[in-house]
Structures are given as C-alpha cells and as structure tokens.
Design a protein around this motif. Structure first.
Motif, PDB file in Angstrom:
ATOM      1  N   THR A 289      40.961  43.288  39.185  1.00 26.66           N
ATOM      2  CA  THR A 289      40.455  44.646  39.304  1.00 26.66           C
ATOM      3  C   THR A 289      40.982  45.483  38.139  1.00 26.66           C
ATOM      4  O   THR A 289      42.021  45.166  37.551  1.00 26.66           O
ATOM      5  N   VAL A 290      40.265  46.532  37.812  1.00 25.95           N
ATOM      6  CA  VAL A 290      40.625  47.381  36.677  1.00 25.95           C
ATOM      7  C   VAL A 290      41.637  48.423  37.143  1.00 25.95           C
ATOM      8  O   VAL A 290      41.422  49.126  38.134  1.00 25.95           O
ATOM      9  N   GLY A 291      42.743  48.516  36.435  1.00 25.87           N
ATOM     10  CA  GLY A 291      43.835  49.399  36.841  1.00 25.87           C
ATOM     11  C   GLY A 291      43.460  50.869  36.889  1.00 25.87           C
ATOM     12  O   GLY A 291      42.499  51.317  36.263  1.00 25.87           O
ATOM     13  N   PRO A 292      44.224  51.661  37.634  1.00 25.06           N
ATOM     14  CA  PRO A 292      43.945  53.098  37.773  1.00 25.06           C
ATOM     15  C   PRO A 292      44.378  53.893  36.543  1.00 25.06           C
ATOM     16  O   PRO A 292      45.317  53.507  35.842  1.00 25.06           O
ATOM     17  N   VAL A 313      32.660  48.540  39.964  1.00 25.31           N
ATOM     18  CA  VAL A 313      33.051  47.224  39.460  1.00 25.31           C
ATOM     19  C   VAL A 313      34.160  46.631  40.324  1.00 25.31           C
ATOM     20  O   VAL A 313      34.121  45.445  40.701  1.00 25.31           O
ATOM     21  N   ASN A 314      35.166  47.444  40.679  1.00 26.87           N
ATOM     22  CA  ASN A 314      36.255  46.930  41.506  1.00 26.87           C
ATOM     23  C   ASN A 314      35.764  46.507  42.886  1.00 26.87           C
ATOM     24  O   ASN A 314      36.218  45.493  43.441  1.00 26.87           O
ATOM     25  N   ALA A 315      34.842  47.266  43.453  1.00 32.80           N
ATOM     26  CA  ALA A 315      34.284  46.888  44.757  1.00 32.80           C
ATOM     27  C   ALA A 315      33.573  45.540  44.666  1.00 32.80           C
ATOM     28  O   ALA A 315      33.688  44.694  45.564  1.00 32.80           O
ATOM     29  N   GLY A 320      33.911  39.400  46.809  1.00 32.89           N
ATOM     30  CA  GLY A 320      33.703  37.954  46.827  1.00 32.89           C
ATOM     31  C   GLY A 320      32.418  37.534  46.159  1.00 32.89           C
ATOM     32  O   GLY A 320      32.196  36.350  45.919  1.00 32.89           O
ATOM     33  N   ASP A 321      31.569  38.498  45.822  1.00 38.98           N
ATOM     34  CA  ASP A 321      30.286  38.190  45.171  1.00 38.98           C
ATOM     35  C   ASP A 321      30.453  38.246  43.659  1.00 38.98           C
ATOM     36  O   ASP A 321      29.861  39.069  42.971  1.00 38.98           O
ATOM     37  N   HIS A 322      31.295  37.366  43.144  1.00 44.45           N
ATOM     38  CA  HIS A 322      31.631  37.355  41.725  1.00 44.45           C
ATOM     39  C   HIS A 322      31.772  35.901  41.274  1.00 44.45           C
ATOM     40  O   HIS A 322      31.891  34.995  42.116  1.00 44.45           O
ATOM     41  N   PRO A 323      31.802  35.645  39.975  1.00 42.06           N
ATOM     42  CA  PRO A 323      31.831  34.250  39.495  1.00 42.06           C
ATOM     43  C   PRO A 323      33.230  33.690  39.247  1.00 42.06           C
ATOM     44  O   PRO A 323      33.359  32.569  38.736  1.00 42.06           O
TER      45      PRO A 323
END
Length: 374
Positions: A289-292, A313-315, A320-323
């Motif tokens: 995930t992309v940091g704050p 993007v983080n959601a 789980g719908d990612h490669p």
C-alpha cells in the motif's frame, strides 16, 4: 561447492541532465572521492561495480582502492589500475579474493584526474562521502576533504556465494531508498527487513522522487525494471513501494504539464503491467500500500485529487483483486490511528512525507516473512 556472483549491494542511479531535479548534481576534477557501502550478504570474494551510464563523456579513473575489515587493496579492471569507462557503460572490477560478511562496510576510493562533467548519481547513498584534492588514494585520511551528500558512479558490489543463493530486490521510491533515515546506519525499511531474514538478503534499488508512470526523478519503474531488477544476479523476489510521487509531485511541481495525478485506473494498469512483467521472468512479486502523506510540508503535494487516487489504489491492493503474490500494508504500519492519512508522529521524519528510522522499522516489522521465502 559451486559458487556464483550474487548482488550484495546496489545503487539505483539518476541522470544529472534531467530537466526536473530535486537534488544537486555535480562533477569532480583532479580529486579523490571516497564513498562507503554496506554488504547485505556474505561471500568468499567481492567485486565492485561502477557506472558511467549517464555521463556524456568517457570517465577517466586514475586509480581505485578498496578498504574494509581486513581489506586494503587497489582495485583493478582486467588487470589495469587505471581505466576509462565509456559514456553509457558500467564497469566491473576484478575480484578481490577476500572473504566478506553480511553487514561489512567497505570504502571505495576513486582518483578522478580529469574533469568528469556531471556524474551518474543517486540521492541517498549509504553514508556521506568525501572528496579531496589530488591523488590521495592511499592516504589514511583525506586532507582538505569536503562532504559529498549524494552518491556518485552507482557504486555496487557482488559477492561470490553458493550457487542457488536467492535475494530480493526492493524497488521503488524514497520509502524504499531510505530518504530521511540516518546516514551510515542502514536503516531503510528494506535494510531493517533484511536483518530479520534467516537466509538470503535484500538489495535496494529505490530512487527518491521516482514514479511508476512518469520519468524524472529517474526513469519510471516500468522503464527501469529490466536493468534494476531482472539484471540483478540472484534475484528471486521483488518488493515494491511506489505511488507517492505519482500522486503528489504534480501538485508540488508540475513536471511535465499538466500538474494532475494519474487516474486510479491508469495507476492500477501500470502496477498490473509491472507485476506481469516480473511474473513472466519467474519472480515472486510483493506489492505494498502507498504510505500516508497528509499534511506534508511540501506545498501542493497534499492535494485532494492525489489523496483520492491513493485511497482507491490502496483499497484495490487490500481487496485481493490484484496480481501480486502478497501485499505489505505499509500505510497501516505507520499511519496515525486517529488520522490514517497522516504519518504517526513518532514515525514522522519531520516533513510529513517520509518516515524516520523508527517508522522504517515499523514497516519492516509488519512484513510477513513467509512472503520472503528466500
């Protein structure tokens, strides 16, 4: 036992002639430059890698020297002490037949007799370097030295290790490279994560200011994946953190125009293409995930448009719908529980965009080591 060369230190590099620059580039003339690196892994011998990838002219090296625990020797290149590195090329030294250990600090000295012009460089070296006038390669301490806060000539190292040794490449932006962590302590989150491993190790190919989809600072991730990941000897896993600059830089400095972040769909497509490219090469690929960065001191960086893309993007990454083969929740590791879009105060380097040593450790400690089966 059969051995082979495995990367034990890497430095991703920047073109000093980029149109958009966050860091000061420089050259050297009739000077000795000393820079240090820290080996991530051990081996029965070591060799040093230099880069003139972005130099406009051949790079003249009048001599090179390597120092470290039990090592104090000239470096040679095909048997020669002096060498010229063509513009656009990298150079690998002859092996130094001396056992080296994980965590060992080596100092590489270069005597640069001519005007190098602006050099291939990096924003966050392992430690502050030093340059001094004339040929001081063999001097115990440099005289009249100046500090050099950036890294130059992409200094890396390979070790001769048992065949089958597997390593991870940490690939991405300033949170990978270790911006705002203490120089000389090797406290980037990949380095601190590496100290948790029981086998294998991690080398760092982060570039501060780097983006997934847009060149500068440095070539974008999709453009540099072949050189900075696939060409790294021993790589089996990749750990990626990217997105801060795609989302924030356009509002801070609009380069290139227009000053708007990519859409979430475009960014997700880019991450998917990157994961597919790495999977096609047989690698295990870990996303994060992309940091704050809410409230960062950099004007315009914290835009509502960029924050909206980050949330989407983080959601997607957490759904789980990612490669990817696994996800490291970097954001959750350092977020302020009361305001999750901000870095927790004890982890904030002071600029609201980067984590300090403790924040980098929190990210390293949050990684499930089963994802890094080296």
């Amino acid at each position: 036992m059969t051995t082979t060369w495995i990367a034990a230190h890497r430095t991703a590099v920047i073109d000093p002639y980029e149109g958009f620059q966050l860091f000061e580039s420089r050259g050297f003339a009739d000077q000795t430059l000393r820079q240090t690196l820290r080996l991530a892994g051990e081996g029965e011998a070591v060799r040093i890698i230099l880069s003139n990838r972005y130099g406009k002219e051949p790079l003249e090296i009048g001599g090179a020297h390597l120092r470290g625990d039990g090592i104090d020797t000239p470096l040679t290149f095909d048997g020669a002490k002096a060498v010229t590195v063509p513009a656009g090329a990298d150079l690998v030294s002859d092996p130094v037949e001396q056992p080296v250990t994980a965590g060992q600090v080596l100092t590489v000295g270069l005597y640069l007799p001519g005007d190098t012009g602006l050099t291939t460089y990096s924003a966050v070296p392992y430690d502050t370097g030093h340059a001094a006038p004339g040929d001081q390669l063999t001097a115990p301490a440099l005289r009249d030295a100046e500090e050099v806060p950036t890294g130059h000539f992409g200094i890396g190292a390979d070790v001769r290790a048992p065949e089958g040794t597997r390593i991870a490449v940490a690939f991405g932006d300033s949170w990978i490279e270790g911006a705002a962590t203490t120089p000389g302590l090797d406290n980037s989150f990949p380095a601190q994560l590496g100290r948790r491993l029981t086998r294998g190790w991690i080398v760092n190919q982060g570039i501060s200011g780097n983006r997934l989809l847009t060149d500068e600072i440095g070539e974008h991730l999709l453009a540099r994946v072949d050189r900075d990941v696939l060409a790294v000897p021993g790589v089996s896993h990749v750990l990626i953190h990217i997105g801060l600059n795609d989302f924030g830089l356009p509002g801070h400095i609009a380069f290139p125009e227009p000053g708007t972040p990519p859409t979430a769909a475009a960014f997700i497509a880019g991450l998917t293409a990157l994961a597919d490219r790495l999977h096609a090469a047989g690698l295990t690929v870990l996303g994060s995930t992309v940091g704050p960065y809410r409230g960062t001191v950099y004007d315009g960086y914290d835009s509502e448009a960029g924050q909206a893309v980050r949330r989407e993007v983080n959601a997607w990454l957490l759904s789980g719908d990612h490669p990817f083969d696994g996800i490291v929740d970097v954001a959750a590791a350092v977020a302020d529980p009361a305001e999750p879009e901000r870095i927790r105060e004890e982890f904030n380097s002071g600029d609201g965009l980067h984590v300090n040593d403790a924040g980098a450790k929190a990210i390293a400690d949050a990684v499930d080591l089963s994802l890094l089966d080296l």
